[in-house]
Structure formats: structure tokens, C-alpha cells
Design a protein around this motif. Structure first.
Motif, short mmCIF file in Angstrom:
data_model
loop_
_atom_site.label_atom_id
_atom_site.label_comp_id
_atom_site.label_asym_id
_atom_site.label_seq_id
_atom_site.Cartn_x
_atom_site.Cartn_y
_atom_site.Cartn_z
N ALA A 1 0.83 -1.21 0.00
CA ALA A 1 0.00 0.00 0.00
C ALA A 1 0.86 1.25 0.00
CB ALA A 1 -0.94 -0.02 1.21
N VAL A 2 1.92 1.26 0.82
CA VAL A 2 2.83 2.41 0.86
C VAL A 2 3.51 2.61 -0.49
CG1 VAL A 2 4.95 3.30 1.90
CG2 VAL A 2 3.19 2.26 3.34
N ALA A 3 3.91 1.50 -1.14
CA ALA A 3 4.57 1.60 -2.44
C ALA A 3 3.63 2.18 -3.50
CB ALA A 3 5.06 0.21 -2.87
N ILE A 4 2.35 1.79 -3.46
CA ILE A 4 1.39 2.31 -4.43
C ILE A 4 1.19 3.81 -4.23
CG2 ILE A 4 -1.03 2.22 -5.14
CD1 ILE A 4 -0.99 -0.77 -4.55
N VAL A 5 1.02 4.23 -2.98
CA VAL A 5 0.84 5.66 -2.70
C VAL A 5 2.08 6.45 -3.11
CG1 VAL A 5 0.51 7.36 -0.87
CG2 VAL A 5 -0.80 5.23 -0.85
N ALA A 6 3.26 5.91 -2.82
CA ALA A 6 4.50 6.59 -3.20
C ALA A 6 4.64 6.68 -4.72
CB ALA A 6 5.70 5.86 -2.59
N SER A 7 4.23 5.63 -5.42
CA SER A 7 4.31 5.64 -6.88
C SER A 7 3.40 6.72 -7.47
CB SER A 7 3.92 4.27 -7.43
OG SER A 7 4.80 3.26 -6.95
N ILE A 8 2.19 6.86 -6.91
CA ILE A 8 1.29 7.90 -7.40
C ILE A 8 1.88 9.28 -7.18
CG2 ILE A 8 -0.98 8.95 -7.04
CD1 ILE A 8 -2.03 6.16 -6.34
N MET A 9 2.49 9.49 -6.03
CA MET A 9 3.10 10.78 -5.74
C MET A 9 4.28 11.05 -6.67
SD MET A 9 2.99 10.66 -1.55
CE MET A 9 3.80 12.25 -1.42
N ILE A 10 5.07 10.02 -6.97
CA ILE A 10 6.22 10.20 -7.88
C ILE A 10 5.73 10.53 -9.29
CG2 ILE A 10 8.07 8.94 -9.04
CD1 ILE A 10 8.62 7.51 -6.41
N ILE A 11 4.68 9.86 -9.74
CA ILE A 11 4.15 10.12 -11.08
C ILE A 11 3.65 11.55 -11.19
CG2 ILE A 11 2.29 9.52 -12.68
CD1 ILE A 11 2.62 6.61 -11.75
N ARG A 12 2.93 12.03 -10.15
CA ARG A 12 2.45 13.41 -10.17
C ARG A 12 3.61 14.40 -10.15
NH1 ARG A 12 -2.83 13.62 -6.12
NH2 ARG A 12 -4.20 12.30 -7.41
N TRP A 13 4.62 14.11 -9.32
CA TRP A 13 5.78 15.00 -9.26
C TRP A 13 6.50 15.05 -10.61
CZ3 TRP A 13 10.87 13.30 -9.94
CH2 TRP A 13 11.84 14.29 -9.75
N ALA A 14 6.66 13.88 -11.24
CA ALA A 14 7.34 13.84 -12.54
C ALA A 14 6.55 14.60 -13.60
CB ALA A 14 7.53 12.38 -12.97
N HIS A 15 5.23 14.51 -13.53
CA HIS A 15 4.40 15.22 -14.51
C HIS A 15 4.53 16.74 -14.33
CE1 HIS A 15 1.14 15.82 -17.34
NE2 HIS A 15 0.51 16.58 -16.45
N LYS A 16 4.48 17.21 -13.09
CA LYS A 16 4.64 18.65 -12.84
C LYS A 16 6.04 19.12 -13.22
CE LYS A 16 1.24 18.89 -9.10
NZ LYS A 16 1.03 19.19 -7.65
N PHE B 1 11.30 12.25 -16.39
CA PHE B 1 11.76 11.35 -15.34
C PHE B 1 11.05 10.02 -15.55
CE2 PHE B 1 11.28 9.36 -11.15
CZ PHE B 1 12.61 9.30 -10.75
N HIS B 2 11.82 8.92 -15.55
CA HIS B 2 11.25 7.61 -15.83
C HIS B 2 10.47 7.11 -14.60
CE1 HIS B 2 13.17 7.17 -19.71
NE2 HIS B 2 14.33 7.55 -19.17
N SER B 3 9.29 7.68 -14.43
CA SER B 3 8.48 7.34 -13.26
C SER B 3 7.95 5.90 -13.32
CB SER B 3 7.30 8.31 -13.13
OG SER B 3 6.51 8.30 -14.32
#
Length: 396
Positions: free
Chosen positions: A193-208, A217-219
């Protein structure tokens, strides 16, 4: 001058019944009253007929003992459980086949929709044949074909087709090892669950970050590493708290493990292939709706065909695909009720079938079943409409 200074008399107001706003309001009130009276009459007639036949009303029957077994259950169930439990079992089985069907039909549809537009003649024609064949054969016939012509003729349990001494395929289903979760496995679930939440945050950060600086960034790689690596790390830290229950052949059938019954397999394959053919046409129409200049611009920037399709074509095509995709998801969910033709224990077969026959509570049972399908369909529609609004172009 005096004549010019005279006030022009105001036109007389039309009578109240001649005003369009008043007439429309009256007609709407009469229509609602007529529909309400019609529904009230049907309700009273139903209660009167049930009273004459000695049929009790209400939902108290849900607390009575069912007295029958169910072929497949996702939660514990036997003959001693109540009719309320049968409703829950049928609902979960319906949600299972609907969610899996939507998942596989979407994958099949996108692959075949893109394949039909391929420049490779063989791939394009094979996708066309698939779409035209499965789209024009009734779904009920396809379900019966997969069940009676493909799965039922398989050998019995003693002559099962064995794969690597762990998978056993017979006319009773596909038996496979089932996981046994031991103490400490909860930490693996938390890590996932923590990995999924962290992945979503990384994808949003990479998009911004890409919008602000233009740097990529290879999210995807980072997300895969997190989702796979973090649970594995927790798994080994807790001493591998997982074992397997392997199926074993007994005198007449397999024991242990878990099984995918033929009824579920036939229904899932038929729903996925049938709905996937319609989704493929929706995908094809969405891709063709994107201007060819977008593809040329992507090529001018040096993008290869794969990234062009994934980053340029598909995101724009989704604005055309999503409304059609919503209709197909709704159709698949409602078509899952055809499971009763081959005995898959979904909500219609278990609750609107066996439970209704044993209790005689036709009004309550059918009303509950209709309410469930309505709620599922509305939930799918709300989610897809929300996603459709999110990907729409925002005018500046």
C-alpha cells in the motif's frame, strides 16, 4: 404635441391559462401525478394479490436458514447460513466476474483496436476477422460454446492435464496452489500500500516537473521498483510468512488448493472476448478521430511509433473512446446475468433463482436484485463520467 405625449396603452396580459410557463408547469404536475397514481395502483394490487394467496411481505425471510449449498463462494458458506448470506455470496460472485471481465475486455479491446489499424496486412486482417466474428455471434451462444464445447469435454480429475505438478486442468476446473498467509504477512500488505501511494506521488511530481522544465523522469521504472521491491523487502524481513497449499488427487476429485470452476472460466472468456470486440471498434474510431497532423508533428520531433501512440495518439483518442467505453462496461455488467444459463452462481442464479423459488418472496427478491444492478451501473457511470471530465480539454 398633446397626442404625441400621450402614453401608449400597455398590451393586456393574457389569461393565466394562456401563459406558456403556467401551461408547462400544469402539464408536468399532471404527468407526475399520473405516474404516481399508476405506481400506487400497481403497489396496492400487488399487496392485495399477495394477501389473497397468503404470501407474507417484508424482508424477514433473509434471516431464515437457506438449506442449500453454492458451487463457488468467496466467503464461508454452507447450508446452515441464511438467505441474507446467499444474497451476499451472489453479489460478490457477480462483482468478481464483472470486474475481471472489464479488466480483460479492456486489454483485448485496446490491443485489437490498435492491431486493426496496423500497417501489417496479416495483423490487420486477423484483428478484423476477430471483431467481425465475435461481435456478430449472440453472447449466450458464445457462453454455451466455451462451456459445453470447450471445457466440458475435458478429461475427468483422474486424467487431468498436469502442468509442472502444480496445475491440474479437468472438467471440474483448473486447480492451482492457494497461498496460506502466516503471521507477519500484514507488513507485506502495508508495504504494498505504501509503495502504491508513493508511486502515485512520484508520477504526479514527474508530470509537474516535466511541465515546468521539460525534463522527463522515468516514473514507470521507479514505480515498478517500488511496487515490487518494497513488498519483497518486507517479505524477507518478516521471514517469508507465506506458504502454499497444493492440490492433491483423491478418489473422485481434487482436494486442497484453489479452483477456477468451468462456469466462471466460460463466462469470463465469453464476456471478455465479446465485449472486447466492441471496445476494439471504439478504440479504432477514437484513434481515427485524432488529426493526422498530430502524428506528423510527433515524427517531426523524432518520436518513434510506440511513444507516439502512447504519448500523443491514445491520450487524445480517449476523449472519444471513454463515452463508448462506459456503455460497454455497463453492457458487460448486465450481460453477466446470463451466467444462469450455465449454472455460475451469480446474483441472478443464487438469489433471484434458488432463493426466490424456496421463499416465494418474488417482489422483495426481484426488487433487491434490480436495485443491486442499478447501483452497480450508476457507480460505473459516475466513475467513468468523472474520468471523462478529467481528461477533457479545458478552454482557456
Amino acid at each position: 404635441m398633446a397626442d404625441e405625449q400621450r402614453r401608449v396603452p400597455e398590451p393586456a396580459k393574457p389569461a393565466l391559462w394562456r401563459r406558456p410557463a403556467v401551461r408547462s408547469l400544469v402539464f408536468q404536475i399532471l404527468l407526475v401525478a399520473g405516474i404516481g397514481f399508476f405506481g400506487y395502483t400497481i403497489f396496492q394490487n400487488t399487496l392485495h394479490n399477495m394477501e389473497q394467496r397468503g404470501i407474507s411481505t417484508g424482508f424477514g425471510f433473509l434471516e431464515n436458514e437457506a438449506g442449500f449449498g453454492i458451487l463457488m463462494t468467496l466467503i464461508p458458506f454452507d447450508e446452515t447460513y441464511t438467505y441474507g448470506r446467499t444474497f451476499l455470496v451472489g453479489l460478490l460472485n457477480t462483482l468478481l466476474v464483472a470486474s475481471l471481465g472489464i479488466f480483460f475486455a479492456t486489454i483485448i479491446g485496446f490491443i485489437m483496436g490498435v492491431a486493426r489499424l496496423s500497417r501489417n496486412w496479416i495483423i490487420s486482417r486477423m484483428a478484423t476477422i476477430y471483431i467481425e466474428v465475435f461481435r456478430n455471434i449472440p453472447l449466450l451462444l458464445q457462453i454455451m460454446f466455451w462451456y459445453f464445447a470447450v471445457l466440458r469435454p475435458l478429461p475427468g480429475p483422474r486424467q487431468s492435464l498436469i502442468f509442472n505438478d502444480t496445475l491440474f486442468l479437468s472438467n471440474r476446473g483448473l486447480y492451482m496452489p492457494s497461498p496460506v498467509y502466516e503471521q507477519g504477512f500484514w507488513l507485506v500488505v502495508v508495504a504494498l500500500a505504501v509503495a502504491i501511494v508513493a508511486s502515485i506521488m512520484i508520477i504526479r511530481w514527474a508530470h509537474k516537473r516535466q511541465e515546468a522544465t521539460g525534463e522527463q523522469f522515468h516514473s514507470v521504472y521507479a514505480s515498478i521498483g517500488l511496487i515490487v521491491g518494497l513488498p519483497l523487502l518486507a517479505f524477507f524481513m518478516m521471514g517469508m510468512p507465506l506458504s502454499w497449499d497444493f492440490p492433491v488427487l483423491q478418489r473422485f476429485n481434487m482436494a486442497g488448493g484453489m479452483v477456477v470452476i468451468p462456469e466462471l472460466a466460460a463466462l469470463l472468456v465469453a464476456l471478455s472476448i465479446y465485449t472486447g470486440a466492441f471496445i476494439a471498434e471504439a478504440v479504432r474510431s477514437g484513434i481515427l478521430a485524432v488529426s493526422h497532423g498530430q502524428t506528423e508533428a510527433a515524427r517531426a520531433l523524432g518520436l518513434r511509433p510506440g511513444p507516439t501512440l502512447r504519448l500523443v495518439i491514445i491520450p487524445q483518442a480517449l476523449r472519444v473512446i471513454i463515452p463508448q467505453l462506459t456503455s460497454q462496461y455497463l453492457n458487460l455488467t448486465k450481460n453477466s446475468s446470463l451466467a444462469t444459463a450455465i449454472g455460475y452462481p451469480d446474483l441472478v442464479a443464487v438469489f433471484a433463482g434458488t432463493t426466490l423459488n424456496q421463499t416465494g418472496q418474488a417482489v422483495e427478491v426481484i426488487a433487491m436484485t434490480m436495485a443491486v444492478y442499478l447501483a452497480i451501473s450508476l457507480t460505473i457511470s459516475l466513475f467513468m463520467n468523472w474520468y471523462n471530465k478529467r481528461i477533457q480539454l479545458v478552454e482557456r
